[in-house]
Write a protein that holds these residues in place. Structure first.
Motif, short mmCIF file in Angstrom:
data_model
loop_
_atom_site.label_atom_id
_atom_site.label_comp_id
_atom_site.label_asym_id
_atom_site.label_seq_id
_atom_site.Cartn_x
_atom_site.Cartn_y
_atom_site.Cartn_z
N ASN A 294 0.82 -1.21 0.00
CA ASN A 294 0.00 0.00 0.00
C ASN A 294 0.85 1.26 0.00
O ASN A 294 1.82 1.35 0.75
CB ASN A 294 -0.92 0.01 1.23
CG ASN A 294 -1.99 -1.05 1.15
OD1 ASN A 294 -2.98 -0.88 0.47
ND2 ASN A 294 -1.77 -2.17 1.83
N ASN B 81 -13.88 1.57 0.11
CA ASN B 81 -12.77 0.68 -0.22
C ASN B 81 -11.51 0.99 0.61
O ASN B 81 -10.40 1.03 0.10
CB ASN B 81 -12.46 0.74 -1.72
CG ASN B 81 -11.74 -0.51 -2.20
OD1 ASN B 81 -11.81 -1.56 -1.57
ND2 ASN B 81 -11.03 -0.39 -3.29
N GLU C 49 -6.81 2.92 -1.59
CA GLU C 49 -6.29 3.06 -2.94
C GLU C 49 -6.40 4.51 -3.41
O GLU C 49 -5.66 4.94 -4.28
CB GLU C 49 -7.05 2.14 -3.90
CG GLU C 49 -6.79 0.67 -3.63
CD GLU C 49 -7.58 -0.25 -4.54
OE1 GLU C 49 -8.14 0.23 -5.55
OE2 GLU C 49 -7.64 -1.44 -4.23
N THR C 50 -7.33 5.26 -2.82
CA THR C 50 -7.53 6.67 -3.15
C THR C 50 -6.94 7.50 -2.03
O THR C 50 -7.29 7.32 -0.87
CB THR C 50 -9.03 6.98 -3.33
OG1 THR C 50 -9.56 6.09 -4.31
CG2 THR C 50 -9.24 8.41 -3.79
N SER C 51 -6.05 8.42 -2.38
CA SER C 51 -5.26 9.12 -1.37
C SER C 51 -6.06 9.92 -0.36
O SER C 51 -5.66 10.05 0.79
CB SER C 51 -4.24 10.04 -2.06
OG SER C 51 -4.89 10.89 -2.96
N SER D 166 -7.32 12.80 -6.12
CA SER D 166 -7.01 11.42 -6.48
C SER D 166 -6.46 11.40 -7.90
O SER D 166 -6.61 12.37 -8.66
CB SER D 166 -8.27 10.54 -6.40
OG SER D 166 -9.18 10.91 -7.41
#
Length: 173
Positions: free
Chosen positions: A20, A47, A86-88, A131
């Motif tokens: 990650n 998520n 996964e998305t900042s 993102s």
């Protein structure tokens, strides 16, 4: 917990840190069961993976990792939960949303694409990070703008070269 069990947890955490590039550390202590359940549900929908970790084991995993966490290990005091995404900006948005009703979760720190953020005062900056999808959308929008000008010039110029050139030169001026 036996030494072998601790070793397995450290190995697992080290692997998750390696996989990650967006890692948030938060304090969710003091949330009641219902609020904690709502937080977990919000994370699942966005998520984002949320798990409570033992500070000493996470510190060892960070130490074993190839990543440079800077002074992020310094926040490993008290209760710590780790959020992988996964998305900042997804974990920051979740934390900010929950803070409208409560003073928790507190942002302890974050590791976002090799940048280290320490302290709750960074929450707004993390929420505002775009993102990859948002940045790509912005770039596509910027690239489409000149193409739309050319297409509208072709339509308004009546399809004749002289008309097209005249329309384009008027748009530049």
């Amino acid at each position: 917990m036996t030494r072998e069990e601790k070793s397995l947890v450290i190995e697992d955490l080290t692997a998750q840190l390696a996989e990650n590039s967006i890692i948030y550390l938060a304090d969710i202590s003091g949330l009641n069961a219902g609020t904690t359940s709502n937080l977990r549900r919000a994370c699942y929908k966005a998520n984002v993976s949320l798990k409570v970790v033992k500070n000493t084991l996470l510190a060892k995993a960070m130490e074993n990792s190839d990543k440079d966490f800077g002074n992020l290990p310094s926040v490993l005091k008290g209760n710590t939960s780790i959020l992988f995404a996964e998305t900042s900006n997804a974990p920051a948005k979740i934390i900010k949303e929950f803070r409208k009703k409560s003073d928790k979760p507190l942002l302890k720190g974050a590791f976002v694409e090799e940048a280290v953020f320490v302290g709750d005062e960074n929450l707004d900056a993390l929420v505002n990070i775009k993102s990859k999808e948002e940045v790509i959308g912005d770039i596509i929008g910027l690239l489409q703008s000149p193409a739309k000008n050319v297409v509208s010039a072709l339509k308004s110029g009546g399809g004749k070269l002289a008309g097209i050139l005249k329309t384009l030169s008027e748009k530049e001026g």
